[in-house]
Design a protein around this motif. Structure first.
Motif, short mmCIF file in Angstrom:
data_model
loop_
_atom_site.label_atom_id
_atom_site.label_comp_id
_atom_site.label_asym_id
_atom_site.label_seq_id
_atom_site.Cartn_x
_atom_site.Cartn_y
_atom_site.Cartn_z
N TYR A 279 13.24 0.37 -2.77
CA TYR A 279 12.52 0.44 -3.63
C TYR A 279 11.88 -0.62 -3.91
CZ TYR A 279 9.98 2.48 -7.22
OH TYR A 279 9.00 2.35 -8.86
N TYR A 280 13.23 -0.95 -4.62
CA TYR A 280 12.57 -2.75 -5.49
C TYR A 280 11.31 -3.49 -3.74
CZ TYR A 280 13.55 -0.74 -9.89
OH TYR A 280 13.49 0.01 -10.65
N PHE B 171 11.77 2.71 0.57
CA PHE B 171 10.84 1.95 0.87
C PHE B 171 9.28 2.38 0.54
CE2 PHE B 171 8.65 -0.13 3.78
CZ PHE B 171 8.64 -1.31 2.84
N GLU B 172 9.26 3.03 1.04
CA GLU B 172 8.15 3.71 1.10
C GLU B 172 7.28 4.39 -0.07
OE1 GLU B 172 5.06 7.99 3.33
OE2 GLU B 172 7.50 7.04 4.02
N LEU B 173 8.15 5.10 -0.59
CA LEU B 173 7.74 5.07 -2.16
C LEU B 173 7.29 4.12 -2.86
CD1 LEU B 173 9.80 8.08 -4.09
CD2 LEU B 173 7.95 7.61 -3.53
N GLY B 174 7.97 2.70 -2.51
CA GLY B 174 7.75 1.21 -3.98
C GLY B 174 6.80 1.07 -3.48
N GLY C 188 4.90 -4.04 -0.84
CA GLY C 188 3.15 -3.19 -1.73
C GLY C 188 2.07 -4.68 -1.80
N GLU C 189 2.94 -4.88 -3.05
CA GLU C 189 1.54 -6.17 -3.81
C GLU C 189 1.54 -7.34 -2.26
OE1 GLU C 189 4.15 -7.55 -6.37
OE2 GLU C 189 3.94 -5.13 -7.52
N ARG C 190 1.87 -7.39 -1.18
CA ARG C 190 1.64 -8.40 -0.70
C ARG C 190 1.43 -8.33 0.91
NH1 ARG C 190 5.04 -8.90 -4.26
NH2 ARG C 190 5.37 -11.27 -5.48
N TYR C 191 1.65 -7.23 1.38
CA TYR C 191 1.39 -6.74 2.48
C TYR C 191 0.56 -5.63 2.60
CZ TYR C 191 4.77 -9.77 4.12
OH TYR C 191 5.74 -11.15 4.08
N LYS C 192 -0.55 -5.51 4.01
CA LYS C 192 -1.47 -4.09 3.64
C LYS C 192 -0.99 -3.46 4.53
CE LYS C 192 -5.11 -5.70 1.32
NZ LYS C 192 -5.52 -5.18 0.15
N THR C 193 0.01 -3.20 5.58
CA THR C 193 0.54 -2.41 6.90
C THR C 193 2.23 -2.38 7.16
OG1 THR C 193 0.19 -3.47 8.43
CG2 THR C 193 -1.74 -2.02 8.12
N SER C 194 2.89 -1.51 6.87
CA SER C 194 4.63 -1.58 7.72
C SER C 194 4.80 -0.96 8.36
CB SER C 194 4.98 -1.49 6.11
OG SER C 194 4.87 -0.53 5.85
N TYR C 195 5.80 -0.87 8.49
CA TYR C 195 6.19 -0.19 10.25
C TYR C 195 7.45 0.37 9.37
CZ TYR C 195 7.24 2.16 14.62
OH TYR C 195 8.10 3.45 14.89
N ILE C 196 8.66 1.72 9.56
CA ILE C 196 9.80 1.72 8.85
C ILE C 196 10.38 1.78 10.43
CG2 ILE C 196 10.94 3.19 7.11
CD1 ILE C 196 8.19 3.32 5.63
N ALA C 197 11.93 1.48 10.46
CA ALA C 197 13.02 1.63 11.04
C ALA C 197 14.39 1.67 10.37
CB ALA C 197 13.28 -0.20 12.49
N VAL C 198 14.84 3.02 10.85
CA VAL C 198 16.12 2.81 9.91
C VAL C 198 17.49 3.48 10.58
CG1 VAL C 198 15.09 2.74 7.97
CG2 VAL C 198 15.63 5.67 8.94
N ILE D 147 1.72 3.06 5.65
CA ILE D 147 2.27 3.02 6.60
C ILE D 147 2.18 3.27 8.71
CG2 ILE D 147 4.92 4.05 7.07
CD1 ILE D 147 4.49 2.94 4.74
N LEU D 148 1.74 2.04 8.83
CA LEU D 148 2.04 2.57 10.60
C LEU D 148 2.59 3.59 11.65
CD1 LEU D 148 0.61 -0.70 11.35
CD2 LEU D 148 -0.94 1.45 10.33
N GLY D 149 3.96 3.70 11.00
CA GLY D 149 4.80 4.11 11.82
C GLY D 149 6.51 4.24 11.58
N ARG D 150 7.05 4.80 11.83
CA ARG D 150 8.31 5.15 11.87
C ARG D 150 9.59 5.53 12.74
NH1 ARG D 150 8.64 7.55 6.53
NH2 ARG D 150 5.62 7.41 6.84
N VAL D 151 11.07 5.51 12.63
CA VAL D 151 11.43 5.52 13.53
C VAL D 151 12.98 6.26 12.71
CG1 VAL D 151 12.68 2.95 14.72
CG2 VAL D 151 12.46 4.80 16.36
#
Length: 259
Positions: free
Chosen positions: A12-13, A42-45, A19-29, A54-58
């Motif tokens: 979250y943190y 992470f998405e909530l934060g 989110g304050e520094r980047y426009k797009t992200s991808y999540i891999a867990v 969020i461009l995508g996730r896996v």
């Protein structure tokens, strides 16, 4: 009374920071409970910045040894940042190596994650591939605190200079400190009710992870979350704490589900 940590806190943190520094992200867990929590928080934060996407996730099977197939999509989408959560250990080493082998850093994609991917005891396995990795975690053995240095000294005295404590070790240290405090305060006449009263109001400014306390209402840990960067310190890789991104925070899942 919990002295360890929840898997929602660091993602979250880290998400808020990213989110304050980047426009797009991808999540891999990793495809199990802690991975789901990490993805969600992470998405909530990250989305607290309305312009962030969020461009995508896996979700990757827990027994994955080859991460290249899961990272091909990341290379195609070219997010600003890739957030990863995998269990501590060899899995994180394999993920980082796959990230580098595919040249994602050269594509301008920044890899960030929880402290699991750069656990102190695994840094030697990662080698220079770990340099520059950013993680959020509540502890680093390289923390510039007297309590951390004291903890390292007694650890080496007990287990040898080549032994590196995992982040579970200071949690056990803090729990034992609290047990001692409860027994001493009761002068040996220990009762469950009085012990709980003492433990739920426990505070310490001499924890290896920094100032900590137990939240009286939830009986869960309050602690700092540090942004860390892997750097070389005296010729060795270390998770250097560079910023407090969450000061004396409670795990977000606990906060939301205990009202």
């Amino acid at each position: 009374v919990r002295f360890s940590f929840g898997t929602s806190t660091a993602p979250y943190y880290l998400g808020k920071w990213a989110g304050e520094r980047y426009k797009t992200s991808y999540i891999a867990v990793t495809d199990y409970g802690p991975g789901f929590d990490s993805e969600k928080y992470f998405e909530l934060g990250f989305k607290q910045n309305a312009d962030s996407k969020i461009l995508g996730r896996v979700r990757m099977p827990i027994n994955t040894a080859d991460f290249v197939p899961y990272l091909q999509k990341v290379k195609e989408l070219k997010p600003d940042v890739l957030f990863v959560f995998v269990p501590t250990g060899r899995i994180g080493v394999n993920f980082v190596k796959a990230f580098n082998d595919l040249g994602l850093a050269k594509e301008g994609i920044k890899l960030i994650g929880t402290g699991d991917i750069t656990a102190d005891e695994e840094l030697h396995s990662l080698g220079d591939a770990a340099l520059g990795l950013l993680t959020v975690h509540h502890y680093s053995g390289a923390g510039d605190r007297q309590a951390t240095k004291d903890f390292n000294s007694v650890w080496i005295a007990a287990y040898g200079k080549d032994s590196i404590p995992s982040f579970a070790a200071p949690q056990a240290w803090d729990a034992m400190d609290a047990i001692y405090e409860a027994i001493i305060a009761q002068k040996g006449k220990v009762t469950a009710e009085k012990s709980m009263e003492i433990l739920r109001n426990y505070k310490s400014d001499h924890s290896p992870r920094g100032t900590i306390s137990i939240d009286p209402r939830t009986r869960d840990i309050r602690q700092n979350e540090y942004l860390r960067e892997v750097r070389k310190v005296d010729g060795k890789l270390a998770n250097v704490e560079i910023e407090v991104v969450g000061k004396q925070v409670l795990d977000p899942w606990v906060e939301q589900n205990s009202k």
